[in-house]
Design a protein around this motif. Structure first.
Motif: not given
Length: 224
Positions: A116-136
């Protein structure tokens, strides 16, 4: 609070993991539908996945590969299988780490915190995907996935779809859409907006998403 998706069909072990990580302010989310783990992943949009290998229907390698098609979220494999072949397979399918059962909760937590420290130290994955009616919608690379089919979106198509998906169930006015596109330095006229929406609809229909975007006359567009 970081969300951790726990893909483990042993309920007792799953509950132990949830309890153990909660003490460190992690929110553990147990998968309920093992037939469609990708859908649960998209629904919860976790910061990290703990993935067992031996699962009903399809194994953890399969689901890790599916997740990798839409996200770079960290994945820790958790398994009683400890052969070199399994570990190599886990890495090849996109896994970030491997913990062998039985395991120490302290070791699992240490590995989670490091990833988690490695992945989110710069917030690069925050809010990466949005799902809606089966569409990603992958907000990192501007691609949309539905039923295993992928399409690439132009910058304007991505902006429009992202805005509508984030406001699912609400009407988004044409003026608001044009303001969003203006901020991205692309001037959009009324007619050009219509052309962009029609092209987006055509791409959506090509992968089976007919009528995802609904026109509300004299008001704007929405995803119901």
């Amino acid at each position: 609070m970081y969300k951790i998706l726990i893909v483990e069909d042993d309920k007792a072990l799953c509950n132990n993991i949830k309890e153990g990580i909660s003490k460190w302010n992690f929110e553990g989310i147990a998968v309920q539908n093992f037939e469609d783990i990708l859908k649960e992943f998209a629904k919860h949009n976790p910061h990290l996945v703990i993935m067992d290998i031996n699962l009903p229907y399809f194994d953890g390698f399969y689901w890790c590969k599916k997740i990798r098609d839409i996200s770079n979220v960290p994945v820790i494999f958790l398994s009683s299988r400890d052969s070199n072949m399994d570990i190599v397979m886990a890495v090849n399918m996109g896994g970030d780490d491997y913990v062998t059962k039985p395991f120490s909760m302290d070791v699992l937590l240490a590995k989670m915190q490091a990833l988690i420290r490695r992945a989110y130290s710069y917030g690069q994955f925050d809010g990466q995907i949005i799902e809606c009616n089966g569409a990603i919608l992958n907000t990192n690379d501007g691609t949309l996935t539905y039923n295993g089919k992928n399409i690439e979106l132009t910058k304007n198509e991505f902006k429009i779809l992202q805005l509508l998906m984030r406001n699912k169930g609400k009407i988004v006015s044409r003026d608001k859409i044009m303001r969003v596109l203006w901020e991205s330095e692309y001037f959009i006229s009324e007619n050009t907006l219509t052309v962009n929406v029609n092209r987006l609809r055509s791409k959506l229909e090509d992968i089976g998403l007919k009528d995802l975007i609904v026109t509300k006359k004299s008001q704007g567009y929405m995803i119901p």
